[in-house]
Design a protein around this motif. Structure first.
Motif, short mmCIF file in Angstrom:
data_model
loop_
_atom_site.label_atom_id
_atom_site.label_comp_id
_atom_site.label_asym_id
_atom_site.label_seq_id
_atom_site.Cartn_x
_atom_site.Cartn_y
_atom_site.Cartn_z
N SER A 17 0.81 -1.22 0.00
CA SER A 17 0.00 0.00 0.00
C SER A 17 0.84 1.27 0.00
CB SER A 17 -0.90 0.00 1.24
OG SER A 17 -1.34 1.31 1.55
N PRO A 18 0.59 2.20 -0.93
CA PRO A 18 1.28 3.49 -0.88
C PRO A 18 1.01 4.26 0.41
CG PRO A 18 0.33 3.15 -3.05
CD PRO A 18 -0.20 2.06 -2.17
N ASP A 410 -2.22 7.56 -5.27
CA ASP A 410 -2.21 6.21 -4.71
C ASP A 410 -2.41 5.25 -5.88
OD1 ASP A 410 -2.80 3.73 -3.60
OD2 ASP A 410 -3.80 4.59 -1.85
N ASP A 411 -1.31 4.61 -6.29
CA ASP A 411 -1.34 3.84 -7.53
C ASP A 411 -1.60 2.35 -7.33
OD1 ASP A 411 1.10 3.29 -6.39
OD2 ASP A 411 2.29 3.74 -8.17
N LYS A 412 -2.12 1.98 -6.16
CA LYS A 412 -2.54 0.59 -6.04
C LYS A 412 -3.82 0.40 -6.85
CE LYS A 412 -5.21 0.96 -1.71
NZ LYS A 412 -4.93 2.37 -1.39
N VAL A 413 -4.00 -0.80 -7.35
CA VAL A 413 -5.17 -1.15 -8.15
C VAL A 413 -6.07 -2.03 -7.29
CG1 VAL A 413 -5.99 -2.32 -10.23
CG2 VAL A 413 -3.86 -0.98 -10.29
N ILE A 453 -4.95 -12.25 -10.34
CA ILE A 453 -5.33 -13.64 -10.11
C ILE A 453 -4.03 -14.42 -9.95
CG2 ILE A 453 -6.48 -15.68 -11.04
CD1 ILE A 453 -8.35 -13.78 -12.58
N VAL A 454 -3.77 -14.83 -8.71
CA VAL A 454 -2.50 -15.48 -8.36
C VAL A 454 -2.81 -16.88 -7.84
CG1 VAL A 454 -0.45 -15.37 -6.90
CG2 VAL A 454 -1.50 -13.25 -7.76
N ASP A 455 -2.20 -17.88 -8.45
CA ASP A 455 -2.47 -19.27 -8.07
C ASP A 455 -3.96 -19.56 -8.14
OD1 ASP A 455 0.25 -19.69 -7.64
OD2 ASP A 455 0.12 -19.08 -5.53
N ASP A 456 -4.58 -19.07 -9.19
CA ASP A 456 -6.00 -19.30 -9.47
C ASP A 456 -6.90 -18.71 -8.38
OD1 ASP A 456 -7.47 -20.28 -11.63
OD2 ASP A 456 -8.15 -22.02 -10.50
N ARG A 463 -0.02 -3.81 -6.78
CA ARG A 463 0.85 -2.66 -7.06
C ARG A 463 2.25 -3.15 -7.39
NH1 ARG A 463 4.41 0.81 -4.22
NH2 ARG A 463 4.40 2.93 -5.10
N ASP A 464 2.79 -2.67 -8.48
CA ASP A 464 4.18 -2.96 -8.86
C ASP A 464 4.48 -4.46 -8.86
OD1 ASP A 464 4.71 -0.32 -9.25
OD2 ASP A 464 5.76 -0.01 -7.35
N GLY A 465 3.59 -5.25 -9.42
CA GLY A 465 3.84 -6.67 -9.54
C GLY A 465 3.58 -7.48 -8.29
N ARG A 466 3.07 -6.86 -7.24
CA ARG A 466 2.75 -7.56 -6.00
C ARG A 466 1.27 -7.40 -5.70
NH1 ARG A 466 6.04 -4.81 -1.63
NH2 ARG A 466 5.42 -6.60 -0.37
N THR A 467 0.73 -8.35 -4.94
CA THR A 467 -0.67 -8.27 -4.56
C THR A 467 -0.79 -8.27 -3.04
OG1 THR A 467 -0.96 -10.68 -4.59
CG2 THR A 467 -1.45 -9.47 -6.64
N ALA A 468 -1.95 -7.83 -2.57
CA ALA A 468 -2.22 -7.81 -1.13
C ALA A 468 -3.68 -8.11 -0.90
CB ALA A 468 -1.87 -6.45 -0.53
#
Length: 680
Positions: A17-18, A410-413, A453-456, A463-468
């Motif tokens: 998170s930014p 805030d550039d999180k998606v 969608i990570v590991d189905d 954000r920047d290739g990471r998820t939360a």
């Protein structure tokens, strides 16, 4: 691990998170929300100080500068508490639980939210902004912390008993179940009548100040006007939409809507821009343009789409969450609205001899209309000329403004907000033909599929290739609706396939075993309770988004199982809500789609005489629950959709279906107009 090592330092540097990253250099020993923070609190035998905010929050920044960046204040925080920082947008489930706790304590909600918890996460004190020193009738933050620490040491048993009672009641309330209720309890007309009484007949929106767009409430009025013939409700919707377009809450240079207006006539915005507000604004502009043909609404569509493209697209096509209210002014001080307001001297430097007519049109003066500066707006009666008259002037000012220090982004998606934006952009495209809107929508949907969608498993934030964060029911509901809306606009089967997958995943992770849903997933173990998600905020609640998404999927696919799932979810919600439907406009609106949804397919080619006139009729005859398809090939519809088997004897041909039953086709504009009037 020793206490010294375990508690040393600020642990936000690895956050996604930014907002959390804004606090990574604070002297406060911040922790992220999670089991590790609770374990530390138990080990140190300290209460938890929980601070919840978001990146675009003005008072969050104020409290951070005053207290969290102050070494002396941080020293007290670190000595007395385990300090946890939460981005409410990244963890809306955590925010909802503790905001409800705060309100149950008799406090007015808001952000920053400051809660004090037992090491097991049970709340026993709460507030919002606390000044460093006593002022505004509030005690100083250090004073509050020391008093709470003393109480924890001296009256711990009493505090733990009270906190346990509060937490228990919250869990019962927020995770409530009930027997199914009749869908009639969610009827739109009584809710619309009650909401209409709350509307400002002069300025639009809700009476009083501050004024928020209140999109879920506006949808109820729009539906009442379009579907039930309540012209007063339609007029209230259009009046509010017009005021939003003309007021200072709208950015007349760059496009886009601010979060709310601090006054009672939409002049002075709280300058942050949120993706969710603009997503719903686009949807409402599309409805307004379709029903009225008002060029103002079309221009605002184009401008807001352009703002999204210019300022909100992140690498890969996702849409960022927000822009801050604050930025550096000419002297380098952080000021709310500094990026957006003007002095007359600044206008003169950019426009020269064009200053006088522009100043009259946009209320620019030496004295200004807010704190000695001018907020550009078109609300005043002397606002002459149209926006088009001043297009060149506004472009010059936009270029001049681009040289200023920009507000932070805030550039999180966020999955749910992007779902809302995809749907709003797609509806704007269908209403106005703005191709950029559709391109942005498709890009954003691809981003969600590729990055979130990570590991189905769908995630809530990226954000920047990471998820939360695991996805919430609101993420699934919003994205199902987005996928179906894209399918209806493009007839690309991959969108419908993804909607089916999302619906299945929703039941796997959020189903309650009885046909209803919880907001947080079954394996989200770091929240004190599983929440229903019935209550709207600035966006429809998770339950509302699920009912609407499943209803749309049933319409597009023709599969009864989706309608049955939506009906069960709605009836369980009706049981929980009881006689309070007017307070849950999102669920009411979604249930109306469920009960009166229909589908219309227009087959033919633009070269067919009458085709374009029939297509215009579909736009002008607004039915928010009708799902329209326009194609020259019935085979592009899913084979389970009852219209898919249509074999028109000639084109253009329009087929109308509701409840799996289709009427005889019509082949001319007059016949289609009669059909739409009969079924609207």
């Amino acid at each position: 691990m020793s206490e010294t090592n375990r508690t040393a330092g600020n642990q936000l540097a690895e956050a996604v998170s930014p907002y959390l990253l804004q606090h990574k250099d604070n002297p406060v020993h911040w922790r992220q929300w999670g089991d590790a923070a609770f374990a530390e609190a138990r080990e140190r035998d300290r209460p938890i100080l929980l601070s919840i905010g978001y990146a675009a929050c003005h008072w969050c920044h104020v409290m951070a500068h005053e207290s969290f960046e102050d070494e002396a204040v941080a020293s007290v925080m670190n000595r007395l508490f385990v300090n946890v920082k939460v981005d409410r947008e990244e963890r809306p489930d955590v925010d909802q639980f503790y905001m409800t706790a705060l309100q149950a304590m008799g406090e007015q909600g808001g952000w920053p939210m400051t809660m004090v918890l037992t090491p097991d996460g049970e709340p026993f004190f709460g507030g919002t902004y606390f000044p460093k020193e006593p002022r505004y009738g509030r005690p100083g933050f250090v004073q509050v912390m020391e008093a709470l620490s003393n109480a924890w040491g001296e009256r711990r048993g009493e505090i733990e008993e009270s906190a346990g009672l509060i937490s228990g009641r919250l869990k019962t309330f927020l995770a409530a179940s009930a027997e199914p209720g009749p869908l009639g309890a969610l009827s739109l007309s009584p809710a619309a009548a009650r909401i209409a009484q709350m509307m400002d007949p002069h300025a639009g929106g809700m009476k009083g100040a501050p004024k928020f767009p209140n999109a879920p409430y506006l949808e109820i009025l729009a539906r009442s006007g379009f579907h039930h013939g309540e012209t007063g409700h339609r007029d209230a919707f259009l009046k509010t939409l017009t005021a939003l377009c003309l007021g200072g809450i709208y950015d007349h240079l760059g496009g886009g809507l601010a979060r709310y207006s601090t006054d009672d006539r939409w002049l002075v915005p709280h300058f942050e821009k949120m993706l969710y507000d603009n997503a719903q604004f686009l949807q409402h502009l599309a409805w307004g343009y379709r029903t009225s043909g008002e060029d103002l609404f079309r221009r605002r569509i184009d401008e807001t789409v352009e703002w999204l493209k210019r300022e909100m697209v992140v690498t890969g096509g996702g849409l960022a969450a927000s822009l801050d209210a604050d930025s550096s002014d000419a002297s380098g001080h952080m000021e709310e609205g500094a990026f957006y307001v003007w002095t007359k001297t600044e206008i003169e430097a950019a426009l020269g001899e064009r200053t006088a007519p522009f100043a009259r049109a946009y209320d620019v003066s030496e004295a200004g209309n807010w704190e000695g500066k001018s907020i550009l707006h078109r609300l005043h009666e002397s606002a002459e000329g149209s926006d088009a008259t001043f297009a060149e002037d506004r472009a010059k000012l936009l270029n001049a403004r681009a040289k200023r220090a920009r507000p932070g982004r805030d550039d999180k998606v966020l999955a749910d907000w992007n779902g809302l934006a995809i749907r709003g952009l797609t509806e704007a495209f269908r209403a106005s033909g703005n191709e950029t809107a559709l391109a942005l929508a498709e890009d954003a949907f691809r981003f969600v599929e590729r990055e979130m969608i990570v590991d189905d498993r769908l995630r809530h934030a990226a954000r920047d290739g990471r998820t939360a964060g695991l996805a919430l029911s609101s993420d699934y509901g919003a994205l199902i609706a987005a996928a179906v809306t894209l399918f209806a606009a493009t007839l690309k089967p991959a969108y419908l396939s993804r909607a089916e997958w999302l619906a299945d995943q929703l039941d796997i992770w959020h189903g309650d075993g009885d046909g209803g849903h919880f907001l947080n997933a079954s394996d989200a173990t770091d929240v004190p309770a599983r929440l229903r998600g019935d209550q709207d905020e600035a966006v429809p609640a998770g339950t509302a988004l699920v009912i609407a998404g499943l209803s749309l999927l049933a319409q597009a696919s023709g599969r009864l199982q989706h309608k049955e799932r939506a009906e069960r979810a709605a009836s369980l919600a009706a049981g929980r809500i009881g006689q309070s439907a007017a307070g849950f406009p999102g669920i009411v609106a979604a249930t109306e789609r469920l009960t009166r949804g229909s589908e219309l397919a227009l087959f033919g080619w633009r070269s067919n005489p009458g085709f374009e006139a029939m297509e215009r009729l579909l736009l002008e005859e607004v039915d928010l629950d009708r799902l329209d398809f326009v194609t020259n090939d019935p085979a592009l519809l899913p084979e389970t959709n009852p219209i898919a088997g249509a074999q028109p004897s000639k084109t253009p041909a329009a087929f109308f279906c509701t409840g799996q039953v289709c009427r005889a086709p019509v082949f001319a504009p007059d016949a289609l107009a009669e059909l739409l009037a009969d079924t609207g």
